[in-house]
Design a protein around this motif. Structure first.
Motif, short mmCIF file in Angstrom:
data_model
loop_
_atom_site.label_atom_id
_atom_site.label_comp_id
_atom_site.label_asym_id
_atom_site.label_seq_id
_atom_site.Cartn_x
_atom_site.Cartn_y
_atom_site.Cartn_z
N ALA A 23 31.59 45.36 37.97
CA ALA A 23 32.75 44.49 37.72
C ALA A 23 33.71 45.14 36.73
O ALA A 23 34.94 45.10 36.91
CB ALA A 23 32.27 43.14 37.20
N ALA B 248 33.81 38.49 45.11
CA ALA B 248 34.83 39.46 44.68
C ALA B 248 35.01 40.57 45.72
O ALA B 248 36.13 40.94 46.07
CB ALA B 248 34.43 40.06 43.33
N ARG C 26 27.51 43.74 36.40
CA ARG C 26 28.58 43.69 35.38
C ARG C 26 29.25 45.05 35.25
O ARG C 26 30.47 45.15 35.06
CB ARG C 26 28.02 43.22 34.04
CG ARG C 26 27.66 41.74 34.04
CD ARG C 26 26.67 41.43 32.95
NE ARG C 26 27.25 41.60 31.63
CZ ARG C 26 27.82 40.62 30.93
NH1 ARG C 26 27.88 39.40 31.43
NH2 ARG C 26 28.31 40.83 29.74
N TRP D 8 35.82 39.20 39.23
CA TRP D 8 35.23 40.26 38.40
C TRP D 8 35.16 39.80 36.94
O TRP D 8 34.17 40.01 36.25
CB TRP D 8 36.05 41.55 38.48
CG TRP D 8 36.13 42.22 39.82
CD1 TRP D 8 37.25 42.62 40.48
CD2 TRP D 8 35.03 42.63 40.66
NE1 TRP D 8 36.94 43.21 41.69
CE2 TRP D 8 35.58 43.23 41.82
CE3 TRP D 8 33.64 42.50 40.58
CZ2 TRP D 8 34.80 43.73 42.87
CZ3 TRP D 8 32.87 43.00 41.61
CH2 TRP D 8 33.43 43.60 42.73
N ALA E 7 35.59 47.92 38.56
CA ALA E 7 36.60 47.39 39.49
C ALA E 7 37.79 46.83 38.72
O ALA E 7 38.95 47.01 39.11
CB ALA E 7 35.97 46.31 40.36
N LEU E 8 37.50 46.15 37.60
CA LEU E 8 38.58 45.57 36.80
C LEU E 8 39.44 46.66 36.16
O LEU E 8 40.67 46.55 36.09
CB LEU E 8 38.00 44.68 35.71
CG LEU E 8 38.01 43.18 35.94
CD1 LEU E 8 37.52 42.47 34.69
CD2 LEU E 8 39.39 42.67 36.32
N TYR F 146 29.70 38.34 42.69
CA TYR F 146 29.91 39.74 43.08
C TYR F 146 30.34 39.83 44.55
O TYR F 146 31.31 40.51 44.91
CB TYR F 146 28.62 40.51 42.84
CG TYR F 146 28.58 41.91 43.42
CD1 TYR F 146 29.29 42.94 42.83
CD2 TYR F 146 27.83 42.17 44.56
CE1 TYR F 146 29.25 44.23 43.37
CE2 TYR F 146 27.77 43.45 45.10
CZ TYR F 146 28.48 44.47 44.50
OH TYR F 146 28.44 45.74 45.02
#
Length: 426
Positions: free
Chosen positions: A385, A344, A382, A360, A388-389, A341
């Motif tokens: 993530a 990233a 998660r 991510w 963000a993705l 994390y």
DNA sequence: AGTGGTAGCTCCGTGCCAGC
DNA sequence: GCTGGCACGGAGCTACCACT
């Protein structure tokens, strides 16, 4: 019976009213008009003799000083005393970026630790033992100042101020909150100059928490990052017959009433061990940031060190540490997850969006842990993530279908319990 | 028990970039 | 040039914790 006689009867051994008493240092109980308290009139020379100290005189009276020297080839747990010497250099400023640069050369680093009459604060709390330590020709020199009566406090404070004179850097454990405010209150109470005002201060507690909170919490059981926990964890020091902190004020009050200094000896020893441990733990931390990732024992160490480097603005070294922790397949899922994390986040801040997306995705692909149990930390990470993705797919990849799938997945995961992100504990 | 430093959280302003 | 969105960082707040 007047008050003095009543108090006298209390401090005498039971069943022996008026019996002759040969307790070392003990004298009559008298009223101290300055403080409004009854104390035994204590024979300071005799107390010095019992505790192996000496009496120093200054403009305010006489103060009791106890000196001990720990030679460089002596060991404190696993650590050789001579190896605990800390240089006032970049290592300390990596641990505490707010620490100002030294403005002089060749001055003294002084370790300080107090024993007080309690924790309640305010003008009623007194530092009855001021422990100071410094390195001298490789050996660790400890000087303790013991308050033998409330009326001798100005003499003690003056003697401590003299000892602090050549000090350019003060090192403490929780001293920003405890030791320094206590001393400043006492100097202020007596309208004396405050010698610590211009001295730089390094409080080891906060870097220690950043570096070892996870490990100390696992070891301590109570989740603490106490100095005694760290000395056991890092230096392999085991105290035998140590006085619990809670018992220390009571021992001092007993000494004031009876004049018997013998129960204070374990308190002095406790204070000396605290000082040596503080020097050893500080040296350990400085070595860790100086030598970097190679000194880390495991992924948790690497993650913690990465956070210290990141806070200090040493971003390349931080990335190296995060990568090491993220690549450690044997590490706890929380440790690995947080390392990925932070990796990233670091990459995104550097506008390396594609590389950040890889991390991510890596976080999403992580297994939740053995036995299929969901990690309280990994879940929220998660979710971050996925979010963000999804943004990455929509705004940079122009992959709207991928972004939609991720958003639906995020909504699905958020149906679970709302857990706050606190990426700290493993 | 009292104190104060720190981490983490939320909110909001700002800079940057892409699309129109 | 305008608009909207992302990302960052500072301010203000709260909770935690270590000292005897």
């Amino acid at each position: 019976m007047d008050l003095t006689s009543r108090l006298r009867s209390i401090v005498r051994p039971s069943g022996q009213p008026g019996a002759a008493d040969d307790t070392p240092g003990r004298r009559e109980l008298t009223y101290e008009p300055d403080t409004g308290r009854y104390e035994a009139t204590i024979d300071v020379d005799r107390v010095a003799n019992v505790l192996g100290g000496r009496v120093v005189a200054n403009a305010f009276g006489r103060a009791l000083v106890i000196d001990r020297r720990y030679e460089s080839d002596r060991y404190h747990g696993q650590w050789r005393i001579g190896d605990c010497e800390v240089c006032d250099g970049d290592g300390l400023r990596l641990l505490d970026p707010a620490l100002p640069s030294p403005d002089g050369i060749g001055e003294r680093t002084l370790f300080i630790d107090l024993e007080t009459t309690g924790l309640s604060g305010g003008a009623g709390m007194v530092a009855f033992l001021v422990g100071c330590g410094w390195f001298d020709m490789g050996a660790f020199q400890v000087r303790q100042f013991l308050l033998t009566s409330y009326s001798a406090e100005r003499a003690l404070l003056s003697a401590v101020a003299d000892c602090l004179e050549p000090t350019s850097l003060l090192v403490s454990y929780n001293g920003k909150t405890f030791d320094v405010p206590v001393m400043e209150t006492r100097w202020m109470f007596h309208r004396m100059p405050m010698p610590l005002e211009s001295v730089r201060h390094f409080d080891m507690l906060h870097p220690a928490r950043r570096l070892w909170r996870t490990r100390a919490a696992a070891d301590d059981g109570e989740g603490g990052c106490r100095l005694s926990t760290l000395e056991r964890l890092l230096c392999d020091v085991t105290r035998v017959g140590d006085v619990p902190g809670l018992e220390i004020p009571a021992r001092y009050f007993r000494f004031l009433r009876s004049g018997d200094a013998r129960p204070l000896e374990p308190v002095l020893e406790h204070n000396r061990i605290d000082l040596v441990s503080l020097a050893a733990v500080t040296a350990h931390a400085v070595r860790l940031v100086q030598e970097g990732i190679d000194r880390c024992r495991d992924a948790a160490d690497a993650l913690a060190l990465g956070k210290v480097f990141e806070k200090a603005g040493s971003l390349e070294r931080a990335m190296t540490c995060f990568e090491r922790a993220a690549d450690d397949q044997g590490a706890h899922v929380n440790v690995r997850g947080e390392a990925i994390y932070r990796l990233a986040l670091r990459l995104r801040r550097d506008r390396r969006f594609d590389a950040a997306a890889v991390q991510w995705r890596r976080l999403l692909d992580m297994k939740q842990g053995r036995f299929g149990r969901r990690s309280a930390l990994l879940g929220p990470l998660r979710q971050l993530a996925v979010e963000a993705l999804a943004i990455h797919h929509e705004h940079r990849e122009r992959d709207y279908e991928g972004a939609r799938e991720l958003t639906l997945r995020l909504l699905d995961e958020r149906d679970g319990p709302d857990v706050r992100v606190r990426p700290e504990r493993a």
